[in-house]
Design a protein around this motif. Structure first.
Motif, PDB file in Angstrom:
ATOM      1  N   ARG A  85       9.010  16.112 -17.547  1.00 45.81           N
ATOM      2  CA  ARG A  85       7.559  16.235 -17.673  1.00 45.81           C
ATOM      3  C   ARG A  85       6.898  15.281 -16.682  1.00 45.81           C
ATOM      4  N   THR A  86       5.607  15.489 -16.451  1.00 45.23           N
ATOM      5  CA  THR A  86       4.866  14.621 -15.534  1.00 45.23           C
ATOM      6  C   THR A  86       4.835  13.196 -16.084  1.00 45.23           C
ATOM      7  N   GLN A  87       5.132  12.242 -15.235  1.00 47.57           N
ATOM      8  CA  GLN A  87       5.151  10.847 -15.676  1.00 47.57           C
ATOM      9  C   GLN A  87       4.926   9.907 -14.501  1.00 47.57           C
ATOM     10  N   THR A  88       4.523   8.681 -14.848  1.00 47.65           N
ATOM     11  CA  THR A  88       4.308   7.636 -13.845  1.00 47.65           C
ATOM     12  C   THR A  88       5.272   6.491 -14.116  1.00 47.65           C
ATOM     13  N   LEU A  89       6.013   6.111 -13.097  1.00 50.46           N
ATOM     14  CA  LEU A  89       6.990   5.029 -13.201  1.00 50.46           C
ATOM     15  C   LEU A  89       6.484   3.812 -12.427  1.00 50.46           C
ATOM     16  N   ARG A  90       6.606   2.647 -13.034  1.00 51.73           N
ATOM     17  CA  ARG A  90       6.251   1.399 -12.337  1.00 51.73           C
ATOM     18  C   ARG A  90       7.549   0.706 -11.914  1.00 51.73           C
ATOM     19  N   ILE A  91       7.711   0.545 -10.603  1.00 50.67           N
ATOM     20  CA  ILE A  91       8.962   0.013 -10.064  1.00 50.67           C
ATOM     21  C   ILE A  91       8.673  -1.248  -9.242  1.00 50.67           C
ATOM     22  N   PRO A  92       9.410  -2.335  -9.462  1.00 51.36           N
ATOM     23  CA  PRO A  92       9.225  -3.544  -8.642  1.00 51.36           C
ATOM     24  C   PRO A  92       9.588  -3.272  -7.182  1.00 51.36           C
ATOM     25  N   LEU A  93       8.908  -3.974  -6.287  1.00 47.82           N
ATOM     26  CA  LEU A  93       9.224  -3.881  -4.863  1.00 47.82           C
ATOM     27  C   LEU A  93      10.339  -4.865  -4.517  1.00 47.82           C
ATOM     28  N   GLN A  94      11.141  -4.480  -3.568  1.00 51.00           N
ATOM     29  CA  GLN A  94      12.280  -5.309  -3.166  1.00 51.00           C
ATOM     30  C   GLN A  94      11.801  -6.422  -2.234  1.00 51.00           C
ATOM     31  N   ARG A 153       6.115 -13.658   0.064  1.00 50.78           N
ATOM     32  CA  ARG A 153       5.421 -13.101  -1.100  1.00 50.78           C
ATOM     33  C   ARG A 153       4.689 -11.821  -0.702  1.00 50.78           C
ATOM     34  N   PHE A 154       4.312 -11.043  -1.742  1.00 50.01           N
ATOM     35  CA  PHE A 154       3.436  -9.894  -1.561  1.00 50.01           C
ATOM     36  C   PHE A 154       2.011 -10.354  -1.835  1.00 50.01           C
ATOM     37  N   GLU A 155       1.082  -9.977  -0.970  1.00 46.20           N
ATOM     38  CA  GLU A 155      -0.285 -10.467  -1.081  1.00 46.20           C
ATOM     39  C   GLU A 155      -1.061  -9.811  -2.217  1.00 46.20           C
ATOM     40  N   ASP A 156      -0.890  -8.514  -2.433  1.00 43.87           N
ATOM     41  CA  ASP A 156      -1.715  -7.800  -3.405  1.00 43.87           C
ATOM     42  C   ASP A 156      -0.954  -7.443  -4.673  1.00 43.87           C
ATOM     43  N   THR A 157       0.172  -6.763  -4.537  1.00 46.85           N
ATOM     44  CA  THR A 157       0.958  -6.367  -5.700  1.00 46.85           C
ATOM     45  C   THR A 157       2.432  -6.385  -5.345  1.00 46.85           C
ATOM     46  N   MET A 164       8.957  -1.820   6.692  1.00 50.37           N
ATOM     47  CA  MET A 164       8.631  -1.167   5.430  1.00 50.37           C
ATOM     48  C   MET A 164       9.199  -1.980   4.284  1.00 50.37           C
ATOM     49  N   VAL A 165       8.736  -1.643   3.075  1.00 52.69           N
ATOM     50  CA  VAL A 165       9.226  -2.299   1.867  1.00 52.69           C
ATOM     51  C   VAL A 165       9.790  -1.229   0.945  1.00 52.69           C
ATOM     52  N   ASN A 166      10.986  -1.453   0.433  1.00 47.08           N
ATOM     53  CA  ASN A 166      11.637  -0.506  -0.460  1.00 47.08           C
ATOM     54  C   ASN A 166      11.394  -0.865  -1.922  1.00 47.08           C
ATOM     55  N   ALA A 167      11.356   0.170  -2.762  1.00 48.18           N
ATOM     56  CA  ALA A 167      11.345  -0.060  -4.206  1.00 48.18           C
ATOM     57  C   ALA A 167      12.739  -0.500  -4.631  1.00 48.18           C
ATOM     58  N   GLU A 168      12.797  -1.336  -5.670  1.00 50.72           N
ATOM     59  CA  GLU A 168      14.088  -1.871  -6.091  1.00 50.72           C
ATOM     60  C   GLU A 168      15.005  -0.801  -6.680  1.00 50.72           C
ATOM     61  N   LYS A 169      14.427   0.211  -7.332  1.00 49.96           N
ATOM     62  CA  LYS A 169      15.231   1.239  -7.982  1.00 49.96           C
ATOM     63  C   LYS A 169      14.900   2.613  -7.416  1.00 49.96           C
TER      64      LYS A 169
END
Length: 224
Positions: A187-196, A203-207, A173-178
């Motif tokens: 409130r409802t929100q979307t967070l963008r977090i780099p992958l570890q 490298r990551f192939e897609d994102t 598996m791959v963990n999020a950095e944070k």
């Protein structure tokens, strides 16, 4: 005409000239036939590398050779006249090869090899691999009083990682950095977090990021 007189005319000068010519010839010939030795550093090269493999290590990456030849031959030769090339055509999978230096060394045929160090070198090739694994995000804390967690979604839920087979095959598996701190969300929100990106992943192939959408109902806001 006196043939004897013609033959022996200036006989002394002729013999002296002949002697000088012989001496010069001996000196030139002797100089050409003197021998010398010289050492060169030759780098290990490789070619015909398949797209699905990588040359990870070459140990050592150059060898030292000493050759012997005539003075003229030694002075005319340079390091560019020596090649140590390994053909990797047909190598498709991970392997470690211990090779004899002499079997791959190309050099001018008029020279004599005196010594080679080391006599063997190692080439390690590694096969590439792609693997799809799930993304994991850690959540910390609790929702504040009056804030209800309705759902949490990840986009993407899985990513494709790329690297060496011996390392990628153990990635599960791959963990999020944070981590996501739930007690800060009102409130409802979307967070963008780099992958570890660990050392096993090239490298990551897609994102290389994950979007975490936290949907909540804030009952405190409705009561105000």
């Amino acid at each position: 005409m006196n043939i004897r007189r013609i033959l022996f005319k200036n006989f002394g000068l002729r013999m002296a000239a002949l002697a000088i010519a012989v001496v010069v010839w001996i000196l030139i010939t002797g100089k050409q036939r003197t021998y010398e030795e010289k050492a060169f550093e030759v780098a290990v090269e490789y070619f015909n590398v398949s797209r699905n493999i990588d040359v990870r290590t070459v140990r050592p990456d150059q060898v030292r050779i000493k050759v012997r030849g005539t003075t003229k031959e030694i002075r005319m030769v340079s390091a560019d006249d020596f090649r140590l090339r390994v053909d990797l055509a047909g190598v498709k999978h991970s392997k470690r090869m211990n090779l004899f230096t002499e079997d791959f060394l190309k050099f001018p045929p008029e020279l004599e090899i005196i010594s080679i160090h080391p006599k063997m070198f190692e080439v390690e090739v590694e096969e590439f691999m792609r693997k799809e694994v799930p993304v994991r995000v850690r959540y910390r804390g609790r929702m504040r009083p009056g804030v209800v967690l309705l759902s949490r979604t990840l986009n993407p839920e899985k990513v494709t990682v790329f690297g060496y087979r011996t390392q990628i095959q153990d990635v599960t598996m791959v963990n999020a950095e944070k981590d996501v701190q739930l007690d800060t969300i009102e409130r409802t929100q979307t967070l963008r977090i780099p992958l570890q990106k660990t050392e096993d992943i090239l490298r990551f192939e897609d994102t290389d990021t994950v979007e975490v959408t936290i949907e909540v109902e804030n009952r405190n806001a409705g009561s105000q």
